[in-house]
Design a protein around this motif. Structure first.
Motif, PDB file in Angstrom:
ATOM      1  N   HIS A 167       1.569  -1.483  -0.008  1.00  0.00           N
ATOM      2  CA  HIS A 167      -0.119  -0.072  -0.208  1.00  0.00           C
ATOM      3  C   HIS A 167       1.229   1.099  -0.198  1.00  0.00           C
ATOM      4  N   SER A 168       0.632   2.126  -1.482  1.00  0.00           N
ATOM      5  CA  SER A 168       0.952   3.195  -1.088  1.00  0.00           C
ATOM      6  C   SER A 168       0.054   5.052  -0.002  1.00  0.00           C
ATOM      7  N   VAL A 169       1.047   5.487   0.675  1.00  0.00           N
ATOM      8  CA  VAL A 169      -0.024   5.824   1.936  1.00  0.00           C
ATOM      9  C   VAL A 169       0.661   7.644   1.663  1.00  0.00           C
ATOM     10  N   CYS A 170      -0.756   7.956   1.430  1.00  0.00           N
ATOM     11  CA  CYS A 170      -0.210   9.452   0.988  1.00  0.00           C
ATOM     12  C   CYS A 170      -0.808  10.574   1.647  1.00  0.00           C
ATOM     13  N   ASP A 171      -0.177  11.620   1.874  1.00  0.00           N
ATOM     14  CA  ASP A 171      -0.436  12.545   2.448  1.00  0.00           C
ATOM     15  C   ASP A 171      -0.030  13.956   1.253  1.00  0.00           C
ATOM     16  N   GLU A 172      -1.322  14.353   0.325  1.00  0.00           N
ATOM     17  CA  GLU A 172      -1.565  15.030  -0.378  1.00  0.00           C
ATOM     18  C   GLU A 172      -2.413  15.961   0.091  1.00  0.00           C
ATOM     19  N   PRO A 173      -3.745  17.203  -1.032  1.00  0.00           N
ATOM     20  CA  PRO A 173      -3.858  17.776  -0.563  1.00  0.00           C
ATOM     21  C   PRO A 173      -5.291  16.994  -0.330  1.00  0.00           C
ATOM     22  N   GLN A 174      -5.949  17.418   0.125  1.00  0.00           N
ATOM     23  CA  GLN A 174      -7.569  17.063   0.282  1.00  0.00           C
ATOM     24  C   GLN A 174      -8.795  17.993  -0.772  1.00  0.00           C
ATOM     25  N   ALA A 175      -8.275  17.815  -2.078  1.00  0.00           N
ATOM     26  CA  ALA A 175      -8.736  18.652  -3.351  1.00  0.00           C
ATOM     27  C   ALA A 175      -9.956  17.991  -4.089  1.00  0.00           C
ATOM     28  N   GLY A 176     -10.694  17.037  -3.693  1.00  0.00           N
ATOM     29  CA  GLY A 176     -12.072  16.238  -4.171  1.00  0.00           C
ATOM     30  C   GLY A 176     -11.763  15.065  -4.603  1.00  0.00           C
ATOM     31  N   GLU A 177     -12.594  14.255  -5.654  1.00  0.00           N
ATOM     32  CA  GLU A 177     -12.722  13.295  -5.738  1.00  0.00           C
ATOM     33  C   GLU A 177     -10.607  12.678  -6.830  1.00  0.00           C
ATOM     34  N   GLY A 178     -10.212  13.410  -7.141  1.00  0.00           N
ATOM     35  CA  GLY A 178      -8.570  13.235  -8.318  1.00  0.00           C
ATOM     36  C   GLY A 178      -8.084  13.126  -6.585  1.00  0.00           C
ATOM     37  N   SER A 179      -7.919  13.798  -5.477  1.00  0.00           N
ATOM     38  CA  SER A 179      -6.896  13.302  -4.058  1.00  0.00           C
ATOM     39  C   SER A 179      -7.683  12.329  -3.535  1.00  0.00           C
ATOM     40  N   ILE A 180      -6.733  11.647  -3.012  1.00  0.00           N
ATOM     41  CA  ILE A 180      -7.159  10.583  -2.128  1.00  0.00           C
ATOM     42  C   ILE A 180      -6.830  10.595  -0.283  1.00  0.00           C
ATOM     43  N   PRO A 181      -7.586  10.486   0.632  1.00  0.00           N
ATOM     44  CA  PRO A 181      -6.679  10.066   2.198  1.00  0.00           C
ATOM     45  C   PRO A 181      -5.911   9.572   2.409  1.00  0.00           C
ATOM     46  N   PHE A 182      -5.507  10.341   3.781  1.00  0.00           N
ATOM     47  CA  PHE A 182      -4.212  10.017   4.330  1.00  0.00           C
ATOM     48  C   PHE A 182      -4.794   8.719   4.972  1.00  0.00           C
TER      49      PHE A 182
END
Length: 286
Positions: A167-182
Motif C-alpha cells: 500500500h502506498s500511503v499518501c499525504d496530499e491536498p484534499q481536493a475532491g475525487e482526484g485526491s485520496i485521504p491519508f
C-alpha cells in the motif's frame, strides 16, 4: 525500520557538495539518504547502462523505489514507443532487473492516474499490470477517492493484501475525487510506502499549463506540526511493519530535502552505510 528519502536526486541543491559536478549528484545525495524514488523511469524506460551506473554510484545498502513507466499505468503522453503492451513490460523488466540482482530494488511503484476509479475493469487492469511484475515487490498508489470510500476502503486494503501488493500511503491536498485521504494502513507486514506530496490545495486543483504543473502542484513546505502528525502515523506503522519507506515529493520550491532532514531529526533516525562523501550543511540547522 524507517527509511527516509526524496523523489529523484537531480533537483535538490541543498544536498550537493560545493563544486560537485552534475554527474556526482547521486553520490552526493546518497551521503544523506538511504533511499530514493527513481522517477525518470516514469517518463522513459531507462537504458540498462544508466541502471548499472546508478548501482555502482550508490552504497551497498542503498535502495531505489522505481516508478513504473507511464504506459503501464494509463498515463501515456504522446505516442507509445513500444509495439505492444507485452513488449513494453518486457523492456521495463529488463531495465530494472539489475537493481533487484544487486539487492537495491525496494519496490516498483504503480501509480495510477486520478481518473483511474474503483471499477471492475480497472481492478482487472491493476491485476494484469501487477501480475506482469510478479518477480518484484510492487506498491500501488491510487489517485481517485473512490478506492477509499467508506464502503470500499477496507476492501481496497484487503485486495492489496490478497495480491501481496504494498500500500502506498499518501499525504496530499484534499481536493475532491482526484485526491485520496491519508490512510496509514499497511497491506503487508514487511513493507509499506509513505509518499508525501504536500498540501497545496490550490496548486493541486489549478496546476497551470502542462509544462509548469509540477512546479505548482508540489509547491509546499511542511511545518513542524504537520511533520509531527505524519511522524506519529509513521511510528505507528513502524510497530507493525518491518520496513517503512518515507518519500518526500514536495520539491517544487526545494523544500523536500529540508523537510526530510527535519523529519529525520524529529524521529531520531540515523542511517548507516551512507556514501562517504559527507557535508555538514544541515548540521545544527533545525
Amino acid at each position: 525500520m524507517i527509511y527516509v528519502g526524496l523523489t529523484g536526486w537531480g533537483d535538490h541543491p541543498d544536498v550537493y557538495s560545493p563544486g560537485s559536478k552534475k554527474t556526482e549528484k547521486l553520490i552526493d545525495y546518497s551521503a544523506h539518504f538511504p533511499i530514493v524514488e527513481l522517477d525518470s523511469s516514469f517518463y522513459a524506460v531507462q537504458p540498462e547502462r544508466n541502471i548499472r551506473k546508478w548501482i555502482e554510484e550508490t552504497p551497498e545498502a542503498f535502495q531505489f523505489v522505481v516508478k513504473a513507466y507511464q504506459g503501464m499505468t494509463g498515463h501515456q503522453r504522446g505516442e507509445n514507443p513500444f509495439e505492444s503492451r507485452e513488449a513494453m513490460f518486457e523492456a521495463y523488466i529488463r531495465s530494472i532487473r539489475p537493481l533487484k540482482e544487486a539487492g537495491k530494488l525496494a519496490m516498483v511503484l504503480l501509480q495510477f492516474p486520478p481518473w483511474f476509479d474503483c471499477t471492475k475493469e480497472n481492478v482487472e487492469q491493476l491485476k494484469e499490470a501487477a501480475g506482469k511484475l510478479h518477480e518484484f515487490d510492487v506498491a500501488v498508489e491510487f489517485r481517485h477517492q473512490s478506492w477509499y470510500a467508506p464502503d470500499l476502503k477496507e476492501k481496497t486494503i484487503d485486495f492489496l493484501t490478497d495480491h501481496n501488493l504494498i500500500h502506498s500511503v499518501c499525504d496530499e491536498p484534499q481536493a475532491g475525487e482526484g485526491s485520496i485521504p491519508f490512510v496509514p494502513i499497511p497491506s503487508r507486514k514487511d513493507k509499506v510506502l509513505v509518499r508525501l506530496h504536500g498540501r497545496n490545495v490550490h496548486g493541486w486543483l489549478n496546476p497551470g499549463n502542462a509544462q509548469k504543473w509540477r512546479e505548482v502542484r508540489y509547491l509546499y513546505d511542511y511545518n513542524q506540526q504537520e511533520l509531527a502528525e505524519i511522524s506519529r502515523a509513521v511510528q505507528s506503522l513502524n510497530k507493525s511493519v518491518d520496513q517503512v519507506y518515507v518519500i518526500f515529493n514536495n520539491n517544487s520550491g526545494g523544500h523536500a530535502a529540508g523537510d526530510a532532514k527535519e523529519f529525520q531529526q524529529m524521529n531520531e533516525l540515523e542511517f548507516e552505510g551512507l556514501s562517504s562523501k559527507q557535508m555538514d550543511l544541515f548540521e545544527g540547522g533545525f
